[in-house]
Write an enzyme that holds these catalytic residues in place. Sequence first.
Site, PDB file in Angstrom:
ATOM      1  N   LYS A  22      76.301-141.738 -10.215  1.00  0.00           N
ATOM      2  CA  LYS A  22      77.342-141.029  -9.308  1.00  0.00           C
ATOM      3  C   LYS A  22      78.529-140.006 -10.311  1.00  0.00           C
ATOM      4  CE  LYS A  22      81.136-142.768  -7.372  1.00  0.00           C
ATOM      5  NZ  LYS A  22      82.454-142.320  -7.612  1.00  0.00           N
ATOM      6  N   ASN A  23      78.992-140.809 -11.025  1.00  0.00           N
ATOM      7  CA  ASN A  23      79.971-140.141 -11.669  1.00  0.00           C
ATOM      8  C   ASN A  23      79.741-139.041 -12.856  1.00  0.00           C
ATOM      9  OD1 ASN A  23      81.968-141.347 -10.060  1.00  0.00           O
ATOM     10  ND2 ASN A  23      82.610-142.981 -11.779  1.00  0.00           N
ATOM     11  N   ARG A  92      88.322-136.987  -3.913  1.00  0.00           N
ATOM     12  CA  ARG A  92      89.219-136.648  -4.867  1.00  0.00           C
ATOM     13  C   ARG A  92      88.690-136.066  -6.222  1.00  0.00           C
ATOM     14  NH1 ARG A  92      93.638-138.101  -7.299  1.00  0.00           N
ATOM     15  NH2 ARG A  92      94.155-138.644  -5.014  1.00  0.00           N
ATOM     16  N   CYS A 116      95.559-142.115  -2.956  1.00  0.00           N
ATOM     17  CA  CYS A 116      94.673-142.827  -3.217  1.00  0.00           C
ATOM     18  C   CYS A 116      94.800-144.357  -3.339  1.00  0.00           C
ATOM     19  CB  CYS A 116      94.095-142.443  -4.624  1.00  0.00           C
ATOM     20  SG  CYS A 116      92.431-143.403  -5.173  1.00  0.00           S
ATOM     21  N   ARG A 121      96.916-141.023  -9.097  1.00  0.00           N
ATOM     22  CA  ARG A 121      95.953-140.570  -9.635  1.00  0.00           C
ATOM     23  C   ARG A 121      96.356-138.866 -10.110  1.00  0.00           C
ATOM     24  NH1 ARG A 121      90.738-142.465  -7.619  1.00  0.00           N
ATOM     25  NH2 ARG A 121      89.590-141.478  -9.653  1.00  0.00           N
ATOM     26  N   PRO A 122      97.223-138.826 -11.161  1.00  0.00           N
ATOM     27  CA  PRO A 122      97.775-137.725 -11.359  1.00  0.00           C
ATOM     28  C   PRO A 122      96.941-136.811 -12.076  1.00  0.00           C
ATOM     29  CG  PRO A 122      98.717-139.225 -12.867  1.00  0.00           C
ATOM     30  CD  PRO A 122      97.983-140.159 -11.962  1.00  0.00           C
ATOM     31  N   ASP A 124      98.136-134.287 -14.363  1.00  0.00           N
ATOM     32  CA  ASP A 124      99.006-133.533 -15.401  1.00  0.00           C
ATOM     33  C   ASP A 124      98.326-133.198 -16.675  1.00  0.00           C
ATOM     34  OD1 ASP A 124      98.993-136.646 -15.483  1.00  0.00           O
ATOM     35  OD2 ASP A 124     100.391-136.340 -17.361  1.00  0.00           O
ATOM     36  N   LEU A 125      97.286-134.038 -17.005  1.00  0.00           N
ATOM     37  CA  LEU A 125      96.784-133.773 -18.130  1.00  0.00           C
ATOM     38  C   LEU A 125      95.735-132.783 -18.091  1.00  0.00           C
ATOM     39  CD1 LEU A 125      95.983-137.781 -19.328  1.00  0.00           C
ATOM     40  CD2 LEU A 125      97.560-136.014 -20.307  1.00  0.00           C
ATOM     41  N   ASP A 310      85.804-149.906 -13.071  1.00  0.00           N
ATOM     42  CA  ASP A 310      84.813-150.075 -11.848  1.00  0.00           C
ATOM     43  C   ASP A 310      84.129-151.276 -12.006  1.00  0.00           C
ATOM     44  OD1 ASP A 310      85.816-147.586 -11.438  1.00  0.00           O
ATOM     45  OD2 ASP A 310      84.210-146.360 -12.342  1.00  0.00           O
ATOM     46  N   ILE A 332      93.861-149.415 -16.541  1.00  0.00           N
ATOM     47  CA  ILE A 332      93.557-148.159 -16.032  1.00  0.00           C
ATOM     48  C   ILE A 332      94.339-147.672 -14.907  1.00  0.00           C
ATOM     49  CG2 ILE A 332      91.499-146.391 -15.813  1.00  0.00           C
ATOM     50  CD1 ILE A 332      91.371-147.543 -18.530  1.00  0.00           C
ATOM     51  N   ARG A 402      79.924-144.674  -0.413  1.00  0.00           N
ATOM     52  CA  ARG A 402      80.218-143.458  -1.358  1.00  0.00           C
ATOM     53  C   ARG A 402      79.637-143.814  -2.621  1.00  0.00           C
ATOM     54  NH1 ARG A 402      85.829-143.817  -2.483  1.00  0.00           N
ATOM     55  NH2 ARG A 402      85.094-141.967  -3.861  1.00  0.00           N
TER      56      ARG A 402
HETATM   57  N1  EPU Z   1      95.676-140.166 -15.835  1.00  0.00           N
HETATM   58  C1  EPU Z   1      96.804-139.393 -15.927  1.00  0.00           C
HETATM   59  N2  EPU Z   1      96.988-137.808 -15.957  1.00  0.00           N
HETATM   60  C2  EPU Z   1      95.698-137.327 -15.722  1.00  0.00           C
HETATM   61  C3  EPU Z   1      94.820-137.891 -15.471  1.00  0.00           C
HETATM   62  C4  EPU Z   1      94.628-139.290 -15.574  1.00  0.00           C
HETATM   63  O1  EPU Z   1      97.890-140.103 -16.261  1.00  0.00           O
HETATM   64  O2  EPU Z   1      95.937-136.078 -15.962  1.00  0.00           O
HETATM   65  C5  EPU Z   1      95.495-141.553 -15.722  1.00  0.00           C
HETATM   66  C6  EPU Z   1      95.013-141.912 -14.359  1.00  0.00           C
HETATM   67  O3  EPU Z   1      96.238-142.395 -13.420  1.00  0.00           O
HETATM   68  C7  EPU Z   1      94.426-143.367 -14.877  1.00  0.00           C
HETATM   69  C8  EPU Z   1      93.868-143.039 -16.207  1.00  0.00           C
HETATM   70  O4  EPU Z   1      94.658-141.692 -16.522  1.00  0.00           O
HETATM   71  O5  EPU Z   1      95.447-144.269 -15.002  1.00  0.00           O
HETATM   72  C9  EPU Z   1      92.378-142.772 -15.931  1.00  0.00           C
HETATM   73  O6  EPU Z   1      92.042-141.721 -15.339  1.00  0.00           O
HETATM   74  P1  EPU Z   1      90.860-140.696 -15.461  1.00  0.00           P
HETATM   75  O7  EPU Z   1      91.107-139.484 -15.243  1.00  0.00           O
HETATM   76  O8  EPU Z   1      89.938-141.187 -16.732  1.00  0.00           O
HETATM   77  O9  EPU Z   1      90.069-141.172 -13.805  1.00  0.00           O
HETATM   78  P2  EPU Z   1      89.219-140.316 -13.302  1.00  0.00           P
HETATM   79  O10 EPU Z   1      88.569-139.120 -13.917  1.00  0.00           O
HETATM   80  O11 EPU Z   1      89.969-139.689 -11.970  1.00  0.00           O
HETATM   81  C10 EPU Z   1      87.086-141.523 -13.300  1.00  0.00           C
HETATM   82  C11 EPU Z   1      85.870-141.869 -12.307  1.00  0.00           C
HETATM   83  C12 EPU Z   1      86.584-143.267 -11.790  1.00  0.00           C
HETATM   84  C13 EPU Z   1      86.839-144.147 -12.777  1.00  0.00           C
HETATM   85  C14 EPU Z   1      87.922-143.548 -13.950  1.00  0.00           C
HETATM   86  C15 EPU Z   1      88.275-144.591 -15.041  1.00  0.00           C
HETATM   87  C16 EPU Z   1      84.807-140.248 -11.381  1.00  0.00           C
HETATM   88  C17 EPU Z   1      84.666-139.211 -10.289  1.00  0.00           C
HETATM   89  N3  EPU Z   1      85.626-141.169 -11.336  1.00  0.00           N
HETATM   90  O12 EPU Z   1      88.225-141.226 -12.467  1.00  0.00           O
HETATM   91  O13 EPU Z   1      85.522-143.889 -10.883  1.00  0.00           O
HETATM   92  O14 EPU Z   1      87.494-145.437 -12.256  1.00  0.00           O
HETATM   93  O15 EPU Z   1      87.130-142.525 -14.283  1.00  0.00           O
HETATM   94  O16 EPU Z   1      86.979-145.189 -15.730  1.00  0.00           O
HETATM   95  O17 EPU Z   1      84.309-140.098 -12.597  1.00  0.00           O
HETATM   96  C18 EPU Z   1      84.791-145.231  -9.059  1.00  0.00           C
HETATM   97  O18 EPU Z   1      83.709-144.705  -9.412  1.00  0.00           O
HETATM   98  O19 EPU Z   1      84.904-146.195  -8.044  1.00  0.00           O
HETATM   99  C19 EPU Z   1      85.926-144.541  -9.787  1.00  0.00           C
HETATM  100  C20 EPU Z   1      87.187-144.692  -9.143  1.00  0.00           C
END
Ligand code: EPU
Length: 433
Positions: A22-23, A92, A116, A121-122, A124-125, A310, A332, A402
């Site tokens: 999925k991801n 999201r 969420c 789930r910011p 900012d990056l 996950d 995380i 999902r």
């Molecule tokens: N973070 C920041 N700033 C940002 C982005 C992220 O501080 O701009 C923080 C987040 O709050 C978190 C960490 O960095 O603490 C990691 O977040 P990341 O951006 O890597 O997560 P994501 O891309 O939103 C994806 C998966 C998630 C999985 C995470 C971590 C997808 C669609 N989602 O989320 O999958 O848990 O990476 O591996 O790829 C799931 O499938 O159940 C799921 C939640």
Amino acid sequence: MDLFRIEGGRQLRGSVQVGGAKNAALPIFAATLLTGETCRIRNVPDLSDIRFMARMLAHLGARVEKVDAHTYEIEAGEVHHRAPYELVRQMRASVCLLGPLVGRLRKAEISLPGGCVIGPRPIDLHLKGLRRLGCEVAVRNGYVEVEGAGLRGDYLYLGGRHGSTVTGTANMIMAAVLAPGTTRIESAACEPEIEDLCHFLRKMGARIEGLGSHYLKITGVDRLRGCDHSVLPDRIEAGTLILAGAITGGEITVREVIPGHMRALLDALESAEIPFESDPEQRLVRVLPQDKSRRPVEIITLPHPGFPTDLQAQMMAVMALTPGLSFFTERIYPNRFMHVPELLRMGADISMEGPSAVVRGSDRLFGAPVMASDLRASASLVLAGLAGEGTTYIRRIYHLDRGYEQLEIRLQQLGAVVERVDEEAIRDELGEW
Ligand code: EPU
């Protein structure tokens, strides 16, 4: 609404095949916006999140055709740049449209997704990265507005408080592949799903080096073309099935997995003395019967190749049924413990302290009515239900749908007694709950 009814206590046996990730499929779908030509994507899991992303692309103007159960054809001829709140709030991961829209149209307007259940789930990056690439970024009225006329390659550092960002890295790559000049991303996420996205983009004609590492070099090209791609196997679905075999003490073969993507889980199985075999050539992991009791473990979730967040909830279910003290720390998503109160209802003994949980494992769990709250927490409850004594009812399994395709059918094939039932149809059986 549907729920799962599980009669616990059956050892799973047999063989099961894992679907596409999925991801990986979600950002790959988004990446089809980078060309007006047709992309054919195979091995796509049939999940509500994927159907949602397909609807989102259609809303943006793409032609999206489901060729068969697991194959899509997407042609993003004329597309527009605005993803509204009504759609984004439903998933999201829609935020991964930001990079391709900026790359293709030099403009994007995407609603911020809002709260969420697994914690803040910011993004900012993502925004910092786009600014580094020459874009003007503003947040107004709940929308991120990006003006990308000045898009060009540059140096980006994408590390955050919790390590790298998966979707943030996907967004930066997708914006950079059509940006003039060279982009260097340091502290890039190296999850296999990001690597698969890069393979897809390379087939489209993108120039990306450093695949699978924390350092990516992208040289912008003028245009990308359509391509044909098969999505990599889902390591989280594979891990969940492996743990389903382990918690029931059964013998199951999980096929179409890439063991190299699951080293942290396999290492944790070794520490827990859960016997297994893995064969990268034949792409399988086989969980073997347990002739002695499992051992408790210490799990710390980290970005890849560390233990994946996950799989934290599913591993905790197994340790709740493993005598001794296990320790879990979530690095995380520090609040991702919604499964804990539900596991307590099933007889688990777990205490929380900040982002950590201490699990006092026992040799029995009991069926109970429980509530699913997010995708992986739901999977954890399914595992506990498979091994618990008696009947478990799991409500709100739309969370499970999902990310797991027809999970109940695949578990039934392994000998589990689990069915999807309409809640109304068994109102009497449920009693007051
Ligand atoms: N973070 C920041 N700033 C940002 C982005 C992220 O501080 O701009 C923080 C987040 O709050 C978190 C960490 O960095 O603490 C990691 O977040 P990341 O951006 O890597 O997560 P994501 O891309 O939103 C994806 C998966 C998630 C999985 C995470 C971590 C997808 C669609 N989602 O989320 O999958 O848990 O990476 O591996 O790829 C799931 O499938 O159940 C799921 C939640």
